[in-house]
Write an enzyme that holds these catalytic residues in place. Sequence first.
Site, PDB file in Angstrom:
ATOM      1  N   LEU A  38       1.105  -1.255   0.102  1.00 28.77           N
ATOM      2  CA  LEU A  38       0.057  -0.300   0.351  1.00 28.77           C
ATOM      3  C   LEU A  38       1.008   1.678  -0.378  1.00 28.77           C
ATOM      4  CD1 LEU A  38      -2.702  -0.625   2.403  1.00 28.77           C
ATOM      5  CD2 LEU A  38      -3.397  -0.522  -0.123  1.00 28.77           C
TER       6      LEU A  38
ATOM      7  N   GLY B 150       4.360   2.110  -1.154  1.00 26.23           N
ATOM      8  CA  GLY B 150       4.898   1.564  -1.978  1.00 26.23           C
ATOM      9  C   GLY B 150       4.302   1.995  -3.203  1.00 26.23           C
TER      10      GLY B 150
ATOM     11  N   ARG C  57      -5.582  -3.638  21.913  1.00 25.79           N
ATOM     12  CA  ARG C  57      -5.201  -5.150  21.600  1.00 25.79           C
ATOM     13  C   ARG C  57      -4.117  -5.708  22.636  1.00 25.79           C
ATOM     14  NH1 ARG C  57      -3.829  -4.516  15.339  1.00 25.79           N
ATOM     15  NH2 ARG C  57      -6.152  -4.387  14.529  1.00 25.79           N
TER      16      ARG C  57
ATOM     17  N   LEU D  44      -3.367   0.895   7.378  1.00 28.41           N
ATOM     18  CA  LEU D  44      -3.662   0.818   6.064  1.00 28.41           C
ATOM     19  C   LEU D  44      -4.194   2.551   5.756  1.00 28.41           C
ATOM     20  CD1 LEU D  44      -6.605  -2.270   5.480  1.00 28.41           C
ATOM     21  CD2 LEU D  44      -3.942  -2.238   5.002  1.00 28.41           C
TER      22      LEU D  44
HETATM   23  C1  LIG Z   1      -3.543 -10.992   9.505  1.00 29.10           C
HETATM   24  C2  LIG Z   1      -3.167  -9.408   8.716  1.00 29.10           C
HETATM   25  C3  LIG Z   1      -4.268  -8.217   8.886  1.00 29.10           C
HETATM   26  C4  LIG Z   1      -4.398  -7.289   8.820  1.00 29.10           C
HETATM   27  N1  LIG Z   1      -5.186  -6.051   9.215  1.00 29.10           N
HETATM   28  C5  LIG Z   1      -5.483  -5.049   8.993  1.00 29.10           C
HETATM   29  C6  LIG Z   1      -6.471  -4.426   8.209  1.00 29.10           C
HETATM   30  O1  LIG Z   1      -7.695  -4.215   8.774  1.00 29.10           O
HETATM   31  N2  LIG Z   1      -6.055  -3.069   9.392  1.00 29.10           N
HETATM   32  C7  LIG Z   1      -5.312  -1.877   9.060  1.00 29.10           C
HETATM   33  O2  LIG Z   1      -5.420  -1.045   9.187  1.00 29.10           O
HETATM   34  N3  LIG Z   1      -3.897  -2.507   8.993  1.00 29.10           N
HETATM   35  C8  LIG Z   1      -3.799  -4.282   9.176  1.00 29.10           C
HETATM   36  N4  LIG Z   1      -2.863  -4.862   9.154  1.00 29.10           N
HETATM   37  C9  LIG Z   1      -1.404  -4.079   8.706  1.00 29.10           C
HETATM   38  C10 LIG Z   1      -1.182  -3.600   7.417  1.00 29.10           C
HETATM   39  O3  LIG Z   1      -1.948  -4.940   6.413  1.00 29.10           O
HETATM   40  C11 LIG Z   1       0.174  -3.649   6.898  1.00 29.10           C
HETATM   41  O4  LIG Z   1       0.686  -2.856   7.845  1.00 29.10           O
HETATM   42  C12 LIG Z   1       0.550  -3.101   5.612  1.00 29.10           C
HETATM   43  O5  LIG Z   1      -0.518  -3.687   5.217  1.00 29.10           O
HETATM   44  C13 LIG Z   1       1.802  -2.491   5.891  1.00 29.10           C
HETATM   45  O6  LIG Z   1       1.785  -2.431   4.501  1.00 29.10           O
HETATM   46  P1  LIG Z   1       3.203  -1.592   3.336  1.00 29.10           P
HETATM   47  O7  LIG Z   1       2.529  -0.850   2.703  1.00 29.10           O
HETATM   48  O8  LIG Z   1       3.939  -0.610   4.659  1.00 29.10           O
HETATM   49  O9  LIG Z   1       3.896  -2.948   3.334  1.00 29.10           O
HETATM   50  P2  LIG Z   1       3.562  -3.875   3.806  1.00 29.10           P
HETATM   51  O10 LIG Z   1       2.520  -4.218   2.248  1.00 29.10           O
HETATM   52  O11 LIG Z   1       4.352  -5.720   3.550  1.00 29.10           O
HETATM   53  O12 LIG Z   1       4.654  -3.912   0.912  1.00 29.10           O
HETATM   54  C14 LIG Z   1       5.725  -4.398   1.467  1.00 29.10           C
HETATM   55  C15 LIG Z   1       6.924  -4.211  -0.128  1.00 29.10           C
HETATM   56  O13 LIG Z   1       8.125  -3.690   0.273  1.00 29.10           O
HETATM   57  C16 LIG Z   1       8.774  -4.581  -0.515  1.00 29.10           C
HETATM   58  N5  LIG Z   1      10.205  -5.213   0.091  1.00 29.10           N
HETATM   59  C17 LIG Z   1      10.577  -5.470   1.233  1.00 29.10           C
HETATM   60  N6  LIG Z   1      11.151  -5.452   1.115  1.00 29.10           N
HETATM   61  C18 LIG Z   1      12.196  -5.542   0.285  1.00 29.10           C
HETATM   62  C19 LIG Z   1      13.737  -5.820  -0.168  1.00 29.10           C
HETATM   63  N7  LIG Z   1      14.481  -6.092   0.332  1.00 29.10           N
HETATM   64  N8  LIG Z   1      13.591  -5.486  -1.731  1.00 29.10           N
HETATM   65  C20 LIG Z   1      12.584  -5.377  -2.782  1.00 29.10           C
HETATM   66  N9  LIG Z   1      11.460  -5.705  -2.311  1.00 29.10           N
HETATM   67  C21 LIG Z   1      11.092  -5.249  -1.236  1.00 29.10           C
HETATM   68  C22 LIG Z   1       7.487  -6.377  -0.457  1.00 29.10           C
HETATM   69  O14 LIG Z   1       7.165  -6.640  -1.913  1.00 29.10           O
HETATM   70  C23 LIG Z   1       6.174  -5.895  -0.661  1.00 29.10           C
HETATM   71  O15 LIG Z   1       6.280  -5.586  -1.840  1.00 29.10           O
HETATM   72  C24 LIG Z   1      -3.006  -6.270   9.097  1.00 29.10           C
HETATM   73  C25 LIG Z   1      -1.817  -7.028   9.250  1.00 29.10           C
HETATM   74  C26 LIG Z   1      -1.643  -8.555   8.955  1.00 29.10           C
HETATM   75  C27 LIG Z   1      -0.684  -9.060   9.551  1.00 29.10           C
END
Ligand SMILES: Cc1cc2nc3c(=O)[nH]c(=O)nc-3n(C[C@H](O)[C@H](O)[C@H](O)COP(=O)(O)OP(=O)(O)OC[C@H]3O[C@@H](n4cnc5c(N)ncnc54)[C@H](O)[C@@H]3O)c2cc1C
Lengths: 644, 261
Positions: free
Chosen positions: A43, A45, A337, A448
């Site tokens: 989300l 990125g 939580r 999110l």
């Molecule tokens: C089961 C579950 C349910 C959840 N439900 C909710 C909810 O209902 N509401 C809410 O607000 N939050 C919820 N969360 C938390 C939320 O989903 C996450 O905190 C959020 O989606 C993280 O988004 P992000 O874009 O920061 O990272 P991510 O979605 O983890 O994306 C990381 C990205 O980085 C890339 N990446 C990582 N390291 C590297 C690397 N070294 N080289 C290249 N690419 C890399 C990956 O490929 C990916 O594209 C939930 C989490 C879990 C585990």
Amino acid sequence: MALNSKAPEGPLAEKWDKHKFNVKLVNPANKRKYDVIVVGTGLAGASAAASLAELGYNVKAFTYHDSPRRAHSIAAQGGVNAAKNYQNDGDSVFRLFYDTIKGGDYRSREANVYRLAQVSVNIIDQCVAQGVPFAREYGGLLANRSFGGAQVSRTFYARGQTGQQLLLGAYSALSRQIAYGKVKMYTRSELLDVVVVDGQARGIVTRNLITGETQTHAAHAVVLATGGYGNVFYLSTNAMYCNATAAWRAHKKGAYFANPCFTQIHPTCIPVSGDYQSKLTLMSESLRNDGRVWVPKTKEMAERVRNNEVKPQDVQEDDRDYFLERKYPAFGNLVPRDVASRNAKQMCDEGRGVGSTGLAVYLDFSEIIKRTSAEAVSQKYGNLFAMYEKITDENPYERPMRIYPAVHYTMGGLWVDYNLQTTIPGLYATGECNFSDHGANRLGASALMQGLADGYFVIPSTIGDYLAATPPKPVTTDHPAFAEAKAGVQARVEQLLSIKGNRTPDEFHKKLGHLMWEYCGMARNAEGLKFAKAEIAKLRKEFWQDVKVVGSGEEMNQALEKAGRVADFLELGELMVDDALDRNESCGGHFREEYATEEGEAKRDDDHYAYVAAWEYTGDNQPERLNKEELVFENVKLTQRSYK
Amino acid sequence: MAGSNPNAKPMNLTLRVWRQPNHQASGQIVEYKVNEISPDMSFLEMLDVLNEDLLHKGQDPVAFDHDCREGICGSCALFINGRSHGPEKGTTTCQLHMRKFSDGETITIEPWRANAFPVNKDLSVDRSAFDRIIQAGGYVSVNTGGTPDGNEIPIPKDISDRAFEAATCIGCGACVAACKNASAMLFVSAKVSQLALLPQGQVEAQTRVENMVARMDIEGFGACSNIGSCAAECPVGISLENIAILNREFLTAKVVSNNMA
Ligand SMILES: Cc1cc2nc3c(=O)[nH]c(=O)nc-3n(C[C@H](O)[C@H](O)[C@H](O)COP(=O)(O)OP(=O)(O)OC[C@H]3O[C@@H](n4cnc5c(N)ncnc54)[C@H](O)[C@@H]3O)c2cc1C
Ligand code: SF4
Ligand code: FES
């Protein structure tokens, strides 16, 4: 280095607008002369990459996934918060701000959190315009639910698949920019180092996970949106590939790591069933709206239930202890939580846990089924109940669910200022990868929101301030720092392959996870933490002598990938322990047993610990240096959280 | 530790696994034994056991894609005993549990087979063709910012619910693997109908369907023969109704563009 949060002066509600006015702008005609690297297409990125490309920057986006659509964000279930006040129930930007600060146990920065609440409303509009099919009422307007103990209904959702729908929305915006040629997408490419030239982030080193080729990429600025590090615990609700490598490599290149010990343990997950267990599955928090949490009142009864002498549904009301309702009459099953998790653990520690392992409590839907109907319950939670049954082979309509806390989210992450810039100029961190908005505990449906706020609305403004001060000259990978970083990455791959030991990367990971969970998990104490620190150091040493990886670096090699990630977890784990040891108080997800009230609740120490702990890497096997960002609260009064 | 079902007995199994070092090399089925498999394990946890064992023996573990292990990311993609995602209906490979198999059984595990999905290694295939189809038009052309209030356009709940159902496609490719022509019609139709149902998507409906279908052909997916094995094997229940909607949209688009020509 002195930490300057760069939070703007002035009244809270005006800070962001004022800041947007004060930041320098890049001339529209010049934007195409700037290259920006975005690592991670979850989300945080995908939204950043798409929005920056729309502005005119040349974006290179990287993910280790085979497609940007698969990031861990896809698995978020419950929803996304926004201060729309569509329900007329008294919500406002200030209330969302206040709830987030308080929920985070007063360990986050006011200015950031207020901005988050402000832009939350734009997120919903943006997603609707993209065609995200949020849940709606019969009148055709958007539906909301109350989530994670909030007293207002501000959570937008798409059945139990909100993360999926939001990510596919961001992915569609990203896909459009890829089609326009404004984003060059690199899939199956793992960042293995950040390149710093003259103190500024200027590029990255990646490994192609299919061919094994090491590549360097240059840009005027780098954004890390690489997610959280919950998998340091081995078992967590995170996707299997989630890891700390990108953040950790940045840390070793000079980015401070903030509050690493702040991890969130989610109370409602399906318990561990065996040693082979590879991950834990979340049962959405929304279930606590209708399910009642209990354990048998006595140890004897608990034992009979564990031995299958009594079925849980046959345990009499008098023999049940609805411990959350009993201890927290005002909030009952909807306490935050951290509180719910700790209490479940306490029940199990007392010997009243259930399930064959004794490490579970019940989440019971019999009353709501009686009050409404199984069908009504299925309408709301059908997909979750089906998933539960698939995994456990038990029918939750008839038999209460077994749940237990599991690692879920990491509030800690790379330290960033108000611009989301790390301590390396030109290096930004967004989403779960940074530490910024959730303090010591994150509220449900706020991750999110934060990821999308950072990507759609914050970074596109703040990165311009840095770029405007950078000459729009082409950047190349010619500087020796690139060759050096590349050689370092290749040497490490070679080293991992050459050890040829006896233990697999997974075996080391499990061992580390076990140490972290036992000593740096739901409850911590100084003695246990010191023990864990020594054990982790030992394990790390063993890793570099005894890890086993076969094959070569010039091919798809999943064990090699895993080994590299575990090596980084082994370093981060120790820093988490150091951080937990430093923080002689309890707050949010960080519960130090020595610092509890008489009733066993977390006891904060605002006089000494109202700071962000930002750790500075000082060299291999050297203790890290602690830098403090003192938190200033001008708009909220610090109170002891009480959910009684 | 015991599983949730204390009576479940561990199983011994024979696995026949497709091994192929990379896209250029040829592949073959190789036989392995795994023992003491708990019925409570997921299918992928069973493969983890195999891989740990191979690694200990100094052999190359089997490559396969997976991530969430919750049935939502669409990474896992195994063709098990001749079926996409194995024997259980409405289930991804990662949510398939070993209790669906019995002691002594032989299980054949292959990658998705389709020209548009070249093998990376062993059981991992390249599905980037799906991304390129979405890039051809699977979006609403709005930039960040300046969008109207979320409640500005009411959308009838049943329409919105149908759009949601279509939007739940996880992009796994099981439909392609299940189809004897390796058609991607179900996948493409899910996105086309999600956006065609919603007012936000209708503005570009015509160009979208034409461009996405054209891209699907370029990528080398086969023609749809309306047999429906795709929907039968789809783990999230994307329905054939979407293909009907796509066909309707496609005809409308053709009529309009012919008129304009
Ligand atoms: C089961 C579950 C349910 C959840 N439900 C909710 C909810 O209902 N509401 C809410 O607000 N939050 C919820 N969360 C938390 C939320 O989903 C996450 O905190 C959020 O989606 C993280 O988004 P992000 O874009 O920061 O990272 P991510 O979605 O983890 O994306 C990381 C990205 O980085 C890339 N990446 C990582 N390291 C590297 C690397 N070294 N080289 C290249 N690419 C890399 C990956 O490929 C990916 O594209 C939930 C989490 C879990 C585990
Ligand atoms: S339509 Fe079904 S089978 Fe095909 S890619 Fe989507 S989810 Fe997978
Ligand atoms: S691993 Fe994500 S759907 Fe199977």
